[in-house]
Design an enzyme around this catalytic site. Structure first.
Site, PDB file in Angstrom:
ATOM      1  N   ARG A  21     -51.112   1.252  30.728  1.00  0.00           N
ATOM      2  CA  ARG A  21     -50.733   0.844  32.083  1.00  0.00           C
ATOM      3  C   ARG A  21     -50.063   1.996  32.807  1.00  0.00           C
ATOM      4  O   ARG A  21     -49.141   2.618  32.294  1.00  0.00           O
ATOM      5  CB  ARG A  21     -49.784  -0.362  32.058  1.00  0.00           C
ATOM      6  CG  ARG A  21     -50.458  -1.637  31.606  1.00  0.00           C
ATOM      7  CD  ARG A  21     -49.538  -2.827  31.729  1.00  0.00           C
ATOM      8  NE  ARG A  21     -50.142  -3.995  31.127  1.00  0.00           N
ATOM      9  CZ  ARG A  21     -49.507  -5.148  30.923  1.00  0.00           C
ATOM     10  NH1 ARG A  21     -48.231  -5.262  31.273  1.00  0.00           N
ATOM     11  NH2 ARG A  21     -50.120  -6.172  30.372  1.00  0.00           N
ATOM     12  N   SER A 112     -51.724  -7.196  33.998  1.00  0.00           N
ATOM     13  CA  SER A 112     -51.089  -8.493  33.772  1.00  0.00           C
ATOM     14  C   SER A 112     -50.241  -8.938  34.945  1.00  0.00           C
ATOM     15  O   SER A 112     -50.734  -9.150  36.041  1.00  0.00           O
ATOM     16  CB  SER A 112     -50.284  -8.453  32.473  1.00  0.00           C
ATOM     17  OG  SER A 112     -49.805  -9.728  32.127  1.00  0.00           O
ATOM     18  N   LYS A 125     -57.259  -2.373  28.677  1.00  0.00           N
ATOM     19  CA  LYS A 125     -56.961  -2.836  27.318  1.00  0.00           C
ATOM     20  C   LYS A 125     -58.266  -3.059  26.569  1.00  0.00           C
ATOM     21  O   LYS A 125     -59.247  -3.533  27.154  1.00  0.00           O
ATOM     22  CB  LYS A 125     -56.149  -4.141  27.370  1.00  0.00           C
ATOM     23  CG  LYS A 125     -55.759  -4.679  26.004  1.00  0.00           C
ATOM     24  CD  LYS A 125     -54.834  -5.890  26.113  1.00  0.00           C
ATOM     25  CE  LYS A 125     -55.549  -7.130  26.533  1.00  0.00           C
ATOM     26  NZ  LYS A 125     -54.749  -8.351  26.302  1.00  0.00           N
ATOM     27  N   ASP A 278     -53.489 -11.861  35.142  1.00  0.00           N
ATOM     28  CA  ASP A 278     -54.725 -11.950  34.362  1.00  0.00           C
ATOM     29  C   ASP A 278     -54.910 -13.285  33.663  1.00  0.00           C
ATOM     30  O   ASP A 278     -55.831 -13.453  32.878  1.00  0.00           O
ATOM     31  CB  ASP A 278     -54.796 -10.817  33.338  1.00  0.00           C
ATOM     32  CG  ASP A 278     -53.726 -10.903  32.255  1.00  0.00           C
ATOM     33  OD1 ASP A 278     -52.653 -11.453  32.537  1.00  0.00           O
ATOM     34  OD2 ASP A 278     -53.967 -10.408  31.139  1.00  0.00           O
ATOM     35  N   THR A 343     -43.040  -8.341  19.163  1.00  0.00           N
ATOM     36  CA  THR A 343     -43.617  -8.683  20.455  1.00  0.00           C
ATOM     37  C   THR A 343     -44.996  -8.045  20.589  1.00  0.00           C
ATOM     38  O   THR A 343     -45.203  -6.891  20.220  1.00  0.00           O
ATOM     39  CB  THR A 343     -42.699  -8.197  21.584  1.00  0.00           C
ATOM     40  OG1 THR A 343     -41.458  -8.901  21.500  1.00  0.00           O
ATOM     41  CG2 THR A 343     -43.317  -8.445  22.939  1.00  0.00           C
ATOM     42  N   GLU A 363     -41.577 -15.468  24.378  1.00  0.00           N
ATOM     43  CA  GLU A 363     -40.641 -15.904  25.401  1.00  0.00           C
ATOM     44  C   GLU A 363     -41.047 -15.419  26.793  1.00  0.00           C
ATOM     45  O   GLU A 363     -40.564 -15.938  27.794  1.00  0.00           O
ATOM     46  CB  GLU A 363     -39.229 -15.410  25.074  1.00  0.00           C
ATOM     47  CG  GLU A 363     -39.116 -13.948  24.737  1.00  0.00           C
ATOM     48  CD  GLU A 363     -39.380 -13.027  25.903  1.00  0.00           C
ATOM     49  OE1 GLU A 363     -38.975 -13.384  27.017  1.00  0.00           O
ATOM     50  OE2 GLU A 363     -39.993 -11.971  25.705  1.00  0.00           O
ATOM     51  N   SER A 364     -41.937 -14.450  26.863  1.00  0.00           N
ATOM     52  CA  SER A 364     -42.363 -13.907  28.149  1.00  0.00           C
ATOM     53  C   SER A 364     -43.474 -14.759  28.767  1.00  0.00           C
ATOM     54  O   SER A 364     -44.408 -14.236  29.355  1.00  0.00           O
ATOM     55  CB  SER A 364     -42.829 -12.464  27.980  1.00  0.00           C
ATOM     56  OG  SER A 364     -43.829 -12.365  26.994  1.00  0.00           O
ATOM     57  N   LYS A 375     -52.958 -15.101  24.491  1.00  0.00           N
ATOM     58  CA  LYS A 375     -52.196 -16.168  25.127  1.00  0.00           C
ATOM     59  C   LYS A 375     -53.009 -16.691  26.296  1.00  0.00           C
ATOM     60  O   LYS A 375     -53.858 -15.990  26.835  1.00  0.00           O
ATOM     61  CB  LYS A 375     -50.822 -15.681  25.565  1.00  0.00           C
ATOM     62  CG  LYS A 375     -50.757 -14.362  26.299  1.00  0.00           C
ATOM     63  CD  LYS A 375     -49.303 -13.955  26.481  1.00  0.00           C
ATOM     64  CE  LYS A 375     -49.146 -12.590  27.163  1.00  0.00           C
ATOM     65  NZ  LYS A 375     -49.367 -11.463  26.255  1.00  0.00           N
TER      66      LYS A 375
END
Length: 542
Positions: A21, A112, A125, A278, A343, A363-364, A375
């Site tokens: 990124r 994202s 990615k 995304d 993470t 948690e994000s 996800k």
């Protein structure tokens, strides 16, 4: 005709937890995107006649790089490229497409939840054949290749238009332009009881979905409005725009404030949700209450059996280390496996492939299951709707019932964005230096029981990840976690995670900021945040 173009390596193409990124101007340097894409193909080393999926979130510069990636795929021997019309593919939809097409992998163009536009952010990615993000051995190989890049291969002619469905050819390679929504919507219809959800919506249950002018607009319109019968207008900001309408496609209390305010109003909808750039993150809001991502993971895991796909129960749960331990209490009570990982969704892939877990979360605002290897924001929304359709209770009632059974994990994440990188590294370095002597120290009423830098050994493939975040655990189970995020493009993002467990159901209605006051002050003091960063408060609290 295939051309070989001479180039020189760039020294800043190391992929983070979600690929490479950078800002759009940085990516628009001559050969910058081409070098990284060629490094992906070289590291993958398995593209002779195989299928590649390509798509992205529609942000600025997306179509240009997709056209380049298609031409480079033809130049590197792929047999077929499958791409969403207009270049659109949400990240979970791309993961699903890789899996059902048995593709060698996929290139997903997205930054994202980061802002878009000509001066915004861009990202590339690579996902592997199981549909998930490339594991570290592959991202490391990609990075090593970028450091020695001297040429890239590309088809000399133009790539075909992405505006119409159908197949065309670039030399020996087929380019197939597909409906980006159809396969994903069909999968969701298999997982959930659309009939029950339709009945819920028909019973005057009201909902609102904010697509934030990002990729999930077409998906949400097709599923929520067309297939589930929600009224037209249920999906707001539903048209993907290159600059996300000037907004920031991050579904949190700051950037989704309008949606949250609507749900807080006495006459607001019963249920609200949002997704990010995304489509892999989600925000869940009930009338009068915002559901924290950690609580959402725990509730979904505890109630997954109410949806057809999970009616026989789930094998286990995985969460990232900074995510609250609410899901751990569900796993313990249900007698199923619980895994704590670094993470990054790529760390869930081996667990999912081995059948050790069914539901994962970070948690994000990321949750998902074994239906794909990413996800999935809309999946989480639909599972919530399926649970609501069966239980016929409000979001708040379901949360209160959950806390009564499992206890409440009060939890917040404090983000300090665009911190000077050297200052952030100095803060983390100071914490590391003090870890060995921290046990037994007292901070107000809090006594440190243990402190470490989290490391992880994958129980399936044995791979090891170190330096994943500083954990400070206090007697009684409260904890503070510090880590630097890899998702930003300017400076460093310092994230501080603060958690306290409360088993007493008479104390479950305390405001989180009140329940966590002492821990928040302690986190600032131990981290020397003000002294080292000059910041007096976080930029975002979630």
């Amino acid at each position: 005709m295939i051309e070989t173009i001479a180039t020189k390596p760039f020294n800043d193409q190391k992929p983070g937890t979600s690929g490479l990124r950078k800002s759009v101007p940085h990516f628009r340097q001559a050969n910058y995107a081409e070098n990284f894409i060629q490094a992906i193909f070289d590291a993958a080393d398995s593209h002779d006649g195989e299928t590649l999926v390509i798509g992205g979130d529609g942000r600025f510069y997306n179509r240009e790089v997709i056209q380049t990636a298609i031409r480079m795929a033809a130049g590197n021997g792929y047999g077929r490229v499958v791409v969403g019309r207009g270049g659109i593919l949400s990240t979970p939809a791309a993961s699903n497409l890789i899996r059902i097409r048995k593709a060698a992998g996929g290139i997903i163009l997205s930054a994202s939840h980061n802002p878009g536009g000509p001066k915004g952010d861009f990202g590339i990615k690579y996902n592997v054949a199981n549909g998930g993000p490339a594991p570290e051995k592959i991202t490391s190989a990609i990075f090593e290749r970028t450091r020695t890049m001297s040429q890239y291969r590309i088809w000399s002619g133009d790539a075909p238009s992405l505006a119409e469905f159908g197949e065309t050819k670039l030399g020996d390679m087929v380019v197939e332009v597909i409906d980006p929504v159809a396969d994903y919507a069909a999968l969701m219809e298999k997982l959930f009881d659309f009939g029950q959800i339709r009945d819920l919506i028909a019973s005057r249950f009201t909902l609102r979905f904010d697509a934030m002018h990002a990729v999930t607009g077409p998906y949400a319109k097709e599923i929520l409005e067309n297939r589930l019968g929600a009224p037209l207008g249920t999906v707001i900001n539903g048209e993907p725009l290159e600059d996300f309408g000037g907004g920031h496609p991050d579904p949190n209390a700051v950037h989704a404030a309008t949606l949250i305010n609507q749900l807080m109003a006495p006459n607001g909808p019963d249920f609200g949700a949002a997704s990010d750039g995304d489509g892999d993150r989600n925000l869940i809001v009930g009338k009068g209450i915002v559901v924290s991502p950690s609580d959402s993971l725990a509730v979904l895991a505890a109630n997954a059996h109410l949806a057809p796909a999970y009616k026989d129960g789930i094998a286990g749960i995985a969460r990232s280390m900074p995510t609250s331990q609410a899901a751990d209490r569900v796993a313990a009570k249900r007698g199923i496996g619980m895994y704590e990982t670094p993470t990054g969704w790529k760390f869930f892939g081996t667990l999912l492939d081995a059948g050790k877990v069914t539901i994962c979360g970070e948690e994000s605002a990321g949750t998902g299951s074994d239906h794909v290897r990413e996800k999935d924001g809309l999946w989480a929304v639909l599972l919530w709707l399926n649970i609501l359709a069966v239980r016929r209770e409000s979001v708040q009632a379901i949360l209160e019932s959950h806390w009564a059974e499992f206890g409440r994990n009060y939890y917040q994440r404090h983000d300090y964005e665009e911190v000077d990188a050297k200052a952030a590294e100095g803060l983390m370095g100071s914490l590391h230096d003090r870890l060995a002597s921290m046990a037994g120290q007292r901070f107000g009423t809090l006594v440190v029981s243990e402190a470490d830098d989290f490391s992880y050994k994958d129980p399936v493939d044995g791979s090891v990840a170190t330096g994943q975040g500083v954990r400070i655990v206090f007697s009684g189970g409260s904890r503070i976690v510090y880590r630097l995020s890899g998702t930003g493009t300017k400076g460093a993002t310092l994230r501080v995670y603060i958690e306290r467990y409360e088993p007493d159901r008479t104390r479950h209605d305390i405001a989180p900021e009140q329940a966590l006051t002492e821990l928040i002050d302690t986190a600032s003091a131990i981290g020397e945040i003000g002294k080292r960063t000059g910041r007096t408060a976080p930029d975002v609290i979630t």
